[in-house]
Scaffold this motif. Structure first.
Motif, PDB file in Angstrom:
ATOM      1  N   GLN A  77       0.867  -1.171   0.000  1.00  0.00           N
ATOM      2  CA  GLN A  77       0.000   0.000   0.000  1.00  0.00           C
ATOM      3  C   GLN A  77       0.906   1.223   0.000  1.00  0.00           C
ATOM      4  OE1 GLN A  77      -2.496  -1.112   3.484  1.00  0.00           O
ATOM      5  NE2 GLN A  77      -4.169  -0.576   2.082  1.00  0.00           N
ATOM      6  N   ILE A  78       0.413   2.334  -0.528  1.00  0.00           N
ATOM      7  CA  ILE A  78       1.218   3.544  -0.642  1.00  0.00           C
ATOM      8  C   ILE A  78       0.912   4.455   0.540  1.00  0.00           C
ATOM      9  CG2 ILE A  78       1.732   5.549  -2.076  1.00  0.00           C
ATOM     10  CD1 ILE A  78       0.838   3.807  -4.487  1.00  0.00           C
ATOM     11  N   LYS A  79       1.942   4.797   1.296  1.00  0.00           N
ATOM     12  CA  LYS A  79       1.766   5.660   2.467  1.00  0.00           C
ATOM     13  C   LYS A  79       1.331   7.045   2.028  1.00  0.00           C
ATOM     14  CE  LYS A  79       4.301   3.576   6.132  1.00  0.00           C
ATOM     15  NZ  LYS A  79       3.325   3.495   7.186  1.00  0.00           N
ATOM     16  N   ARG A  80       0.428   7.608   2.789  1.00  0.00           N
ATOM     17  CA  ARG A  80      -0.095   8.947   2.528  1.00  0.00           C
ATOM     18  C   ARG A  80       0.773   9.973   3.256  1.00  0.00           C
ATOM     19  NH1 ARG A  80      -5.376  10.786   1.312  1.00  0.00           N
ATOM     20  NH2 ARG A  80      -6.238   8.725   1.631  1.00  0.00           N
ATOM     21  N   TRP A  81       1.035  11.079   2.589  1.00  0.00           N
ATOM     22  CA  TRP A  81       1.774  12.180   3.193  1.00  0.00           C
ATOM     23  C   TRP A  81       0.832  12.942   4.103  1.00  0.00           C
ATOM     24  CZ3 TRP A  81       1.539  17.633   1.600  1.00  0.00           C
ATOM     25  CH2 TRP A  81       2.464  18.422   2.274  1.00  0.00           C
ATOM     26  N   ASP A  82       1.257  13.205   5.307  1.00  0.00           N
ATOM     27  CA  ASP A  82       0.447  13.937   6.275  1.00  0.00           C
ATOM     28  C   ASP A  82       1.209  15.195   6.684  1.00  0.00           C
ATOM     29  OD1 ASP A  82      -1.155  14.877   8.299  1.00  0.00           O
ATOM     30  OD2 ASP A  82      -1.322  12.943   9.319  1.00  0.00           O
ATOM     31  N   PRO A  83       0.792  16.373   6.177  1.00  0.00           N
ATOM     32  CA  PRO A  83       1.520  17.604   6.457  1.00  0.00           C
ATOM     33  C   PRO A  83       1.266  18.174   7.856  1.00  0.00           C
ATOM     34  CG  PRO A  83      -0.402  18.110   5.151  1.00  0.00           C
ATOM     35  CD  PRO A  83      -0.354  16.605   5.297  1.00  0.00           C
ATOM     36  N   ARG A  84       0.355  17.578   8.611  1.00  0.00           N
ATOM     37  CA  ARG A  84       0.024  18.126   9.928  1.00  0.00           C
ATOM     38  C   ARG A  84       1.164  17.900  10.919  1.00  0.00           C
ATOM     39  NH1 ARG A  84      -5.329  14.928  11.114  1.00  0.00           N
ATOM     40  NH2 ARG A  84      -3.888  13.302  10.495  1.00  0.00           N
ATOM     41  N   THR A  85       1.242  18.783  11.877  1.00  0.00           N
ATOM     42  CA  THR A  85       2.227  18.628  12.946  1.00  0.00           C
ATOM     43  C   THR A  85       1.707  17.602  13.947  1.00  0.00           C
ATOM     44  OG1 THR A  85       1.217  20.333  14.320  1.00  0.00           O
ATOM     45  CG2 THR A  85       2.908  21.058  12.720  1.00  0.00           C
ATOM     46  N   MET A  86       2.577  17.184  14.850  1.00  0.00           N
ATOM     47  CA  MET A  86       2.188  16.219  15.881  1.00  0.00           C
ATOM     48  C   MET A  86       1.032  16.778  16.712  1.00  0.00           C
ATOM     49  SD  MET A  86       2.910  13.233  17.100  1.00  0.00           S
ATOM     50  CE  MET A  86       4.568  12.663  17.190  1.00  0.00           C
ATOM     51  N   LEU A  87       1.071  18.075  17.020  1.00  0.00           N
ATOM     52  CA  LEU A  87       0.034  18.704  17.821  1.00  0.00           C
ATOM     53  C   LEU A  87      -1.317  18.685  17.097  1.00  0.00           C
ATOM     54  CD1 LEU A  87      -0.691  20.221  20.399  1.00  0.00           C
ATOM     55  CD2 LEU A  87      -0.038  22.350  19.246  1.00  0.00           C
ATOM     56  N   TYR A 104     -12.848  16.763  14.132  1.00  0.00           N
ATOM     57  CA  TYR A 104     -13.523  18.064  14.051  1.00  0.00           C
ATOM     58  C   TYR A 104     -12.499  19.182  13.914  1.00  0.00           C
ATOM     59  CZ  TYR A 104     -16.724  21.878  15.014  1.00  0.00           C
ATOM     60  OH  TYR A 104     -17.449  23.020  14.912  1.00  0.00           O
ATOM     61  N   VAL A 105     -11.394  19.071  14.640  1.00  0.00           N
ATOM     62  CA  VAL A 105     -10.301  20.045  14.565  1.00  0.00           C
ATOM     63  C   VAL A 105      -9.121  19.354  13.902  1.00  0.00           C
ATOM     64  CG1 VAL A 105      -8.675  21.450  15.876  1.00  0.00           C
ATOM     65  CG2 VAL A 105     -11.044  21.250  16.644  1.00  0.00           C
ATOM     66  N   GLY A 106      -8.624  19.912  12.814  1.00  0.00           N
ATOM     67  CA  GLY A 106      -7.433  19.369  12.159  1.00  0.00           C
ATOM     68  C   GLY A 106      -7.668  18.093  11.386  1.00  0.00           C
ATOM     69  N   GLY A 107      -8.919  17.771  11.094  1.00  0.00           N
ATOM     70  CA  GLY A 107      -9.220  16.560  10.337  1.00  0.00           C
ATOM     71  C   GLY A 107      -9.046  16.794   8.850  1.00  0.00           C
ATOM     72  N   GLY A 108      -9.383  15.813   8.080  1.00  0.00           N
ATOM     73  CA  GLY A 108      -9.274  15.941   6.634  1.00  0.00           C
ATOM     74  C   GLY A 108      -8.960  14.602   6.006  1.00  0.00           C
ATOM     75  N   ALA A 109      -8.471  14.642   4.788  1.00  0.00           N
ATOM     76  CA  ALA A 109      -8.169  13.424   4.023  1.00  0.00           C
ATOM     77  C   ALA A 109      -6.800  12.888   4.413  1.00  0.00           C
ATOM     78  CB  ALA A 109      -8.226  13.706   2.537  1.00  0.00           C
ATOM     79  N   PHE A 110      -6.674  12.529   5.659  1.00  0.00           N
ATOM     80  CA  PHE A 110      -5.408  11.991   6.138  1.00  0.00           C
ATOM     81  C   PHE A 110      -5.654  10.580   6.639  1.00  0.00           C
ATOM     82  CE2 PHE A 110      -5.400  16.583   7.175  1.00  0.00           C
ATOM     83  CZ  PHE A 110      -4.498  16.973   6.203  1.00  0.00           C
ATOM     84  N   GLY A 111      -4.668   9.767   6.514  1.00  0.00           N
ATOM     85  CA  GLY A 111      -4.735   8.396   6.983  1.00  0.00           C
ATOM     86  C   GLY A 111      -3.388   7.781   6.705  1.00  0.00           C
ATOM     87  N   GLU A 112      -3.218   6.561   7.095  1.00  0.00           N
ATOM     88  CA  GLU A 112      -1.912   5.951   6.930  1.00  0.00           C
ATOM     89  C   GLU A 112      -1.595   5.657   5.446  1.00  0.00           C
ATOM     90  OE1 GLU A 112       0.846   2.475   8.882  1.00  0.00           O
ATOM     91  OE2 GLU A 112      -1.247   2.629   9.464  1.00  0.00           O
TER      92      GLU A 112
END
Length: 184
Positions: free
Chosen positions: A149-159, A170-178
């Motif tokens: 599977q191809i890993k998704r890039w997640d630009p969010r910070t750890m926080l 609800y906060v900081g969500g979106g099209a992110f996943g492993e």
């Protein structure tokens, strides 16, 4: 671009991307409806200039096999192959693919952008096609021939990832996943 005939399973590893289209059958059971194949990313190299282009790709249904008790003879071979021994095109997938290689010396490493616009099933091959809301997975094969599977890039910070988890996206969500893919 578009593949005219589904490859054999042994030939999957020679394709850059494989999309699997899943749907629900009888409750929570998932069923693999079909697959789309991208042989090479070369036609989709993007220089970060211009708009993304939409491309249409065939979705091949799973292989049909002869029912028990049927025998193939010279007289009925063509009819039986048409009905039972092929992977029919069951629909189309419209998407944009952008491949941005990291460098000319390593064109196999880079950033992949995918945008799925629509999936349309053929009425004669998919029952209740208008009620299907498929999930799509994306995979490739490594040098050893292992499906990955191809890993998704997640630009969010750890926080912000933590805030997303705590607030159920609800906060900081979106099209992110492993991994890359498209949910129902």
């Amino acid at each position: 671009g578009n593949v005219g005939r589904a490859p054999t399973e042994a030939d999957y590893q020679n394709h850059a991307l494989i999309f699997q289209v899943w749907t629900h059958a009888m409750g929570k059971t998932e069923l693999l409806l079909g697959e789309a194949f991208i042989p090479s990313l070369r036609p989709y190299i993007w220089s970060a200039m211009g708009r993304e282009e939409q491309f249409e790709f065939h979705i091949f249904g799973m292989e049909k096999r002869l029912p028990p008790g049927f025998e193939m003879t010279a007289g009925n071979a063509a009819a039986l192959m048409n009905e039972h021994g092929v992977r029919n095109v069951i629909g189309t997938m419209v998407m944009a693919i952008k491949w941005m290689p990291a460098s000319e010396s390593a064109p196999e490493i880079g950033q992949l952008g995918l945008r799925l616009y629509s999936i349309q099933f053929k009425i004669e091959h998919v029952e209740n096609h208008e009620k299907k809301n498929p999930r799509v997975t994306v995979a490739t094969y490594d040098e050893q021939g292992t499906k990955q599977q191809i890993k998704r890039w997640d630009p969010r910070t750890m926080l912000s990832r933590g805030a997303s988890t705590v607030t159920a996206d609800y906060v900081g969500g979106g099209a992110f996943g492993e991994y890359m893919g498209f949910t129902e």
